[in-house]
Design a protein around this motif. Structure first.
Motif, PDB file in Angstrom:
ATOM      1  N   VAL A  13       0.809  -1.213   0.000  1.00 12.15           N
ATOM      2  CA  VAL A  13       0.000   0.000   0.000  1.00 12.15           C
ATOM      3  C   VAL A  13       0.844   1.265   0.000  1.00 12.15           C
ATOM      4  CG1 VAL A  13      -1.982  -1.086   1.082  1.00 12.15           C
ATOM      5  CG2 VAL A  13      -0.251  -0.012   2.516  1.00 12.15           C
ATOM      6  N   TYR A  14       2.146   1.112  -0.185  1.00  9.73           N
ATOM      7  CA  TYR A  14       2.999   2.284  -0.204  1.00  9.73           C
ATOM      8  C   TYR A  14       2.784   3.088  -1.483  1.00  9.73           C
ATOM      9  CZ  TYR A  14       5.659   1.266   3.966  1.00  9.73           C
ATOM     10  OH  TYR A  14       6.017   1.068   5.260  1.00  9.73           O
ATOM     11  N   ARG A  15       2.463   4.355  -1.307  1.00  5.41           N
ATOM     12  CA  ARG A  15       2.463   5.273  -2.438  1.00  5.41           C
ATOM     13  C   ARG A  15       3.923   5.495  -2.800  1.00  5.41           C
ATOM     14  NH1 ARG A  15      -1.240   7.050   1.260  1.00  5.41           N
ATOM     15  NH2 ARG A  15      -3.186   7.884   0.474  1.00  5.41           N
ATOM     16  N   ARG A  16       4.199   5.605  -4.085  1.00  8.49           N
ATOM     17  CA  ARG A  16       5.576   5.864  -4.513  1.00  8.49           C
ATOM     18  C   ARG A  16       5.598   6.963  -5.550  1.00  8.49           C
ATOM     19  NH1 ARG A  16       8.754   0.485  -5.988  1.00  8.49           N
ATOM     20  NH2 ARG A  16      10.100   2.087  -6.858  1.00  8.49           N
ATOM     21  N   ARG A  17       6.722   7.674  -5.582  1.00  2.95           N
ATOM     22  CA  ARG A  17       6.930   8.685  -6.608  1.00  2.95           C
ATOM     23  C   ARG A  17       8.426   8.817  -6.851  1.00  2.95           C
ATOM     24  NH1 ARG A  17       9.181  13.324  -4.724  1.00  2.95           N
ATOM     25  NH2 ARG A  17       8.806  13.938  -2.568  1.00  2.95           N
ATOM     26  N   PRO A  18       8.799   9.383  -7.990  1.00  3.55           N
ATOM     27  CA  PRO A  18      10.218   9.623  -8.242  1.00  3.55           C
ATOM     28  C   PRO A  18      10.781  10.618  -7.228  1.00  3.55           C
ATOM     29  CG  PRO A  18       8.935   9.853 -10.257  1.00  3.55           C
ATOM     30  CD  PRO A  18       7.963   9.746  -9.130  1.00  3.55           C
ATOM     31  N   LEU A  19      12.056  10.465  -6.914  1.00  4.98           N
ATOM     32  CA  LEU A  19      12.728  11.337  -5.956  1.00  4.98           C
ATOM     33  C   LEU A  19      13.998  11.865  -6.615  1.00  4.98           C
ATOM     34  CD1 LEU A  19      12.937  12.433  -3.023  1.00  4.98           C
ATOM     35  CD2 LEU A  19      14.146  10.328  -2.445  1.00  4.98           C
ATOM     36  N   GLY A  20      14.057  13.159  -6.829  1.00  6.58           N
ATOM     37  CA  GLY A  20      15.217  13.787  -7.453  1.00  6.58           C
ATOM     38  C   GLY A  20      16.418  13.784  -6.513  1.00  6.58           C
ATOM     39  N   ALA A  21      17.604  13.887  -7.106  1.00  9.46           N
ATOM     40  CA  ALA A  21      18.852  13.815  -6.338  1.00  9.46           C
ATOM     41  C   ALA A  21      18.961  14.923  -5.292  1.00  9.46           C
ATOM     42  CB  ALA A  21      20.044  13.869  -7.294  1.00  9.46           C
TER      43      ALA A  21
END
Length: 164
Positions: free
Chosen positions: A133-141
């Motif tokens: 159920v973890y929401r995920r999104r890209p993470l910038g450096a």
């Protein structure tokens, strides 16, 4: 195989392939509602390297402020069908932390190499099978660097894994 069965299999494959759906951003507590943040660092094998509890008000406020500042509408979550048929675990993450209220956990967050994920409750079930159920999104450096700086242990922090 007859045409109907083949069509059904193709439909299932297409539905499973569309494995995620858009998800709302984190529901973040107000900084004053958080009384501690439990932080852990993990190695490449998934073992916990260290863990400690942040109780310092300024550090808590800075972490909550960072999450509020970086809470876009870019989160994705597995679809029920994908979770039921595939249910892959999350890829390796380096940090995990939980925003703790006096009587409950407000939010659990994972920091991967290039993604950020989180959940308000760690476990959910669909037809008896555990869902991711973890929401995920890209993470910038740059955002990751700033967040890691806030999470890293500092002199005076006590590693809860150390034996007394």
């Amino acid at each position: 195989m007859n045409m109907h069965k083949r069509s059904a299999l193709v439909l299932v494959a297409v539905l499973v392939a569309s494995c995620t759906r858009a998800s709302k951003p984190f529901i973040l507590p107000k900084a004053e509602e958080v009384d501690s943040i439990f932080v852990s660092k993990h190695d490449a094998k998934g073992l916990t390297v260290w863990t400690y509890d942040i109780k310092d008000r300024k550090r808590i406020d800075a972490i909550v402020e960072h999450l509020q500042k970086h809470n876009p509408d870019e989160y994705r979550i597995e679809t029920d069908l994908y979770a039921y048929w595939v249910n892959k675990p999350l890829t390796q993450y380096e940090y995990s932390f939980a925003l703790m209220k006096p009587t409950s956990m407000a939010l659990a967050v994972l920091v991967g190499p290039d993604w950020l994920g989180g959940a308000h409750d760690g476990v959910e079930y669909f037809n008896g099978k555990r869902l991711n159920v973890y929401r995920r999104r890209p993470l910038g450096a740059e955002e990751r660097k700033e967040l890691v700086r806030l999470l890293e242990m500092r002199p005076g922090d006590r590693n809860m894994l150390d034996q007394d």
